[in-house]
Design an enzyme around this catalytic site. Structure first.
Site, PDB file in Angstrom:
ATOM      1  N   THR A  49       0.845  -1.184   0.000  1.00  0.00           N
ATOM      2  CA  THR A  49       0.000   0.000   0.000  1.00  0.00           C
ATOM      3  C   THR A  49       0.881   1.234   0.000  1.00  0.00           C
ATOM      4  O   THR A  49       2.107   1.137  -0.094  1.00  0.00           O
ATOM      5  CB  THR A  49      -0.930   0.022   1.232  1.00  0.00           C
ATOM      6  OG1 THR A  49      -0.149   0.353   2.402  1.00  0.00           O
ATOM      7  CG2 THR A  49      -1.588  -1.332   1.452  1.00  0.00           C
ATOM      8  N   CYS A  50       0.266   2.408   0.139  1.00  0.00           N
ATOM      9  CA  CYS A  50       1.048   3.642   0.117  1.00  0.00           C
ATOM     10  C   CYS A  50       1.917   3.795   1.362  1.00  0.00           C
ATOM     11  O   CYS A  50       2.803   4.647   1.394  1.00  0.00           O
ATOM     12  CB  CYS A  50       0.129   4.853  -0.029  1.00  0.00           C
ATOM     13  SG  CYS A  50      -1.000   5.075   1.355  1.00  0.00           S
ATOM     14  N   ARG A  52       2.925   0.709   3.410  1.00  0.00           N
ATOM     15  CA  ARG A  52       3.411  -0.565   3.946  1.00  0.00           C
ATOM     16  C   ARG A  52       3.723  -1.534   2.814  1.00  0.00           C
ATOM     17  O   ARG A  52       3.119  -1.476   1.729  1.00  0.00           O
ATOM     18  CB  ARG A  52       2.402  -1.201   4.895  1.00  0.00           C
ATOM     19  CG  ARG A  52       1.232  -1.902   4.236  1.00  0.00           C
ATOM     20  CD  ARG A  52       0.303  -2.581   5.231  1.00  0.00           C
ATOM     21  NE  ARG A  52      -0.294  -1.600   6.118  1.00  0.00           N
ATOM     22  CZ  ARG A  52      -0.014  -1.500   7.421  1.00  0.00           C
ATOM     23  NH1 ARG A  52       0.832  -2.342   7.979  1.00  0.00           N
ATOM     24  NH2 ARG A  52      -0.578  -0.574   8.156  1.00  0.00           N
ATOM     25  N   GLN A 115     -10.741   2.576   5.474  1.00  0.00           N
ATOM     26  CA  GLN A 115     -11.314   1.366   4.914  1.00  0.00           C
ATOM     27  C   GLN A 115     -10.615   0.893   3.640  1.00  0.00           C
ATOM     28  O   GLN A 115     -10.817  -0.249   3.221  1.00  0.00           O
ATOM     29  CB  GLN A 115     -12.793   1.593   4.596  1.00  0.00           C
ATOM     30  CG  GLN A 115     -13.639   1.892   5.835  1.00  0.00           C
ATOM     31  CD  GLN A 115     -15.112   1.945   5.508  1.00  0.00           C
ATOM     32  OE1 GLN A 115     -15.632   1.113   4.789  1.00  0.00           O
ATOM     33  NE2 GLN A 115     -15.805   2.933   6.052  1.00  0.00           N
ATOM     34  N   GLN A 116      -9.814   1.741   3.024  1.00  0.00           N
ATOM     35  CA  GLN A 116      -9.221   1.367   1.745  1.00  0.00           C
ATOM     36  C   GLN A 116      -8.330   0.132   1.857  1.00  0.00           C
ATOM     37  O   GLN A 116      -8.182  -0.634   0.898  1.00  0.00           O
ATOM     38  CB  GLN A 116      -8.419   2.529   1.171  1.00  0.00           C
ATOM     39  CG  GLN A 116      -7.981   2.274  -0.268  1.00  0.00           C
ATOM     40  CD  GLN A 116      -6.984   3.302  -0.764  1.00  0.00           C
ATOM     41  OE1 GLN A 116      -6.487   4.106   0.021  1.00  0.00           O
ATOM     42  NE2 GLN A 116      -6.680   3.271  -2.034  1.00  0.00           N
ATOM     43  N   ALA A 190      -4.927   7.475 -12.095  1.00  0.00           N
ATOM     44  CA  ALA A 190      -6.330   7.061 -12.199  1.00  0.00           C
ATOM     45  C   ALA A 190      -6.560   5.675 -11.618  1.00  0.00           C
ATOM     46  O   ALA A 190      -7.486   4.972 -12.022  1.00  0.00           O
ATOM     47  CB  ALA A 190      -6.772   7.099 -13.663  1.00  0.00           C
ATOM     48  N   GLY A 194      -6.571   7.283  -6.882  1.00  0.00           N
ATOM     49  CA  GLY A 194      -7.120   8.384  -7.656  1.00  0.00           C
ATOM     50  C   GLY A 194      -8.637   8.410  -7.598  1.00  0.00           C
ATOM     51  O   GLY A 194      -9.255   9.476  -7.466  1.00  0.00           O
TER      52      GLY A 194
END
Length: 480
Positions: A49-50, A52, A115-116, A190, A194
């Site tokens: 993820t952004c 980890r 939640q993402q 995107a 995004g």
């Protein structure tokens, strides 16, 4: 076979290290293939993820699996093993499951409760499954983690602290710009992040969104999504980034690119174009960058330009808005603990099932052997009498086995319950020998609190380990 986790996150490493370790969607299949080709890994999943990177692997040997994952991350990042060690964390067996449940719940996120991460875990699982890198162990772990995350968000208010990193970044942007209603935003990238940025901007009442992406088709689709929310939106190719920046009040970047997408020169040109378009007499209009990319999308030098504010992952790490209310956090942790107990009980039950099946199979073989012996001794025995004898013998065996098999299943769901199954295997010789849990070429040279110092055969210090109590006891016993 147990689950081994090796990870680096915003909690353990600075952004500069996270950038080097970052794994893109394009990198992930190649790295998983390398893991599966190694000696000790049979299943693998990479959650990236952004903020980890975590490798989950099913290994047949703790030390061997740790060495192989460490080697993979070292080669991928270009960081020497000792530098990687300083920022990595390791979880093994039930501690790995507990960590993934906490991650899925948003408890370990930069913005607690976001939640993402649920969709990111789902994506990591789908990617690994598509490569046939997921077996029963990781399938059950990942699916249970997703259920835990959904339950936490349904039963607690943990997500009230902030839906995602995007929401906190945009909130900080509003401290600089004022309300976003009626302003112009450029979204660079995107992908999933995004799309999340467009959703948050739309809810904030943004007046216009410019979606910039290397693939214009994806940019157009995301712009169309924005228009369904009543926002004026258009798509531009990445070559027109400067044009989009000159029109924007806030620029949200989330590309996942390896190098910087927004350079100092790009920003200079955008600011110059803005001045020309508005006239030098116009009051200076601030420009805010929300850089949510990892590695970073915006060159850090951009922050030094007049009128420019840069909000990046490093900035967000220090934001108090990233925390959730104590009561909601406690409630979420309670759910994680409850679900972990259920998961471990289920795993212990699953582990004892083959032993119970083997015991019943052994009993059936003994019965059949004795019936054959009966046939040889009493060849004239009529079929009705023989059938009655067979039913009687089987009933006796079933009754004798019923209590121990039911009881061993009950005991298996308790901590240490696998010892009962082991006793059955030994008593009835169902599984001669036992698989070695830990293999060379490593040895533990020091244990301090929850960390272990592990020395590789070549003398390097391996990754620090956060041991579960049970695993620590095993290791101490082996090194005594």
């Amino acid at each position: 076979m147990s689950v081994l986790l090796v990870g680096i996150s915003h909690r353990s490493a600075p952004v500069s290290v996270l950038e080097k370790v970052a794994i893109t969607d394009a990198d992930r299949p190649k790295l998983i293939d390398r893991l599966l080709a190694s000696s000790h890994v049979s299943e693998a999943m990479i959650v990236s993820t952004c903020n980890r990177v975590e490798v989950y692997a099913v290994v047949d040997a703790f030390h061997g699996g740790l060495a192989e994952i460490g080697d993979l991350l070292t080669k991928h990042s270009g960081l020497p093993l000792p530098d990687l060690t300083k920022h990595a964390y390791v979880r093994y067996s039930e501690a790995a499951a507990e960590h993934l449940f906490a991650v899925a719940s948003g408890l370990d996120s930069m913005v607690v409760g976001e939640q993402q991460v649920l969709s990111q875990i789902r994506g990591a699982y789908a990617s690994a499954d598509a490569q046939q890198a997921v077996g029963r162990t990781l399938h059950e772990l990942a699916q249970h983690a997703l259920r835990v995350g959904k339950r936490v968000h349904a039963e607690t208010g943990i997500d009230r602290a902030g839906a995602s990193v995007v929401s906190v970044a945009l909130d900080r942007a509003q401290h600089v710009l004022g309300p976003l209603a009626g302003r112009t935003a450029a979204v660079v990238g995107a992908g999933a992040m995004g799309g999340l940025a467009v959703a948050h901007l739309s809810r904030a009442g943004i007046g216009r969104i410019i979606v910039v992406n290397r693939t214009i088709g994806r940019a157009r689709r995301l712009a169309e999504t924005a228009r369904t929310h009543g926002v004026t939106a258009e798509a531009k190719e990445l070559s027109r980034l400067t044009e989009a920046m000159s029109a924007a009040d806030v620029v949200v970047t989330c590309t996942g690119a390896v190098g910087a997408v927004v350079t100092l020169a790009d920003t200079h040109r955008a600011l110059t174009d803005r001045e020309r378009g508005e006239g030098f007499a116009t009051v200076e209009r601030p420009l805010v960058f929300c850089d949510l990319g990892l590695p970073r999308d915006v060159e850090h030098a951009v922050a030094g330009l007049p009128g420019v504010t840069l909000i990046d992952i490093e900035t967000l790490q220090r934001d108090p808005a990233a925390g959730a209310a104590a009561d909601d956090t406690a409630a979420a942790r309670s759910i994680v603990a409850d679900e972990l107990a259920k998961y471990l009980a289920g795993q212990r039950m699953a582990e004892v099932t083959p032993t119970v099946a083997a015991l019943r199979q052994r009993a059936a073989e003994v019965v059949e052997a004795e019936l054959l012996r009966l046939d040889s001794r009493l060849p004239g025995l009529a079929d009705p009498e023989r059938d009655e004898v067979a039913r009687t013998v089987r009933r006796v065996v079933d009754k004798l086995l019923h209590a121990p098999t039911v009881r061993v299943k009950q005991l298996a769901s308790t901590p240490g319950g696998d010892s009962y199954a082991e006793a059955l295997r030994e008593l009835f010789e169902l599984k001669p020998g036992a698989a070695q849990a830990v293999a060379a070429p490593m040895e533990i040279t020091a244990l301090t609190g929850d960390r272990a110092e592990i020395t590789l055969a070549d003398g390097d210090i391996a990754l620090a380990d956060d041991f579960t109590e049970g695993h620590r006891g095993e290791e101490q016993g082996q090194t005594a």
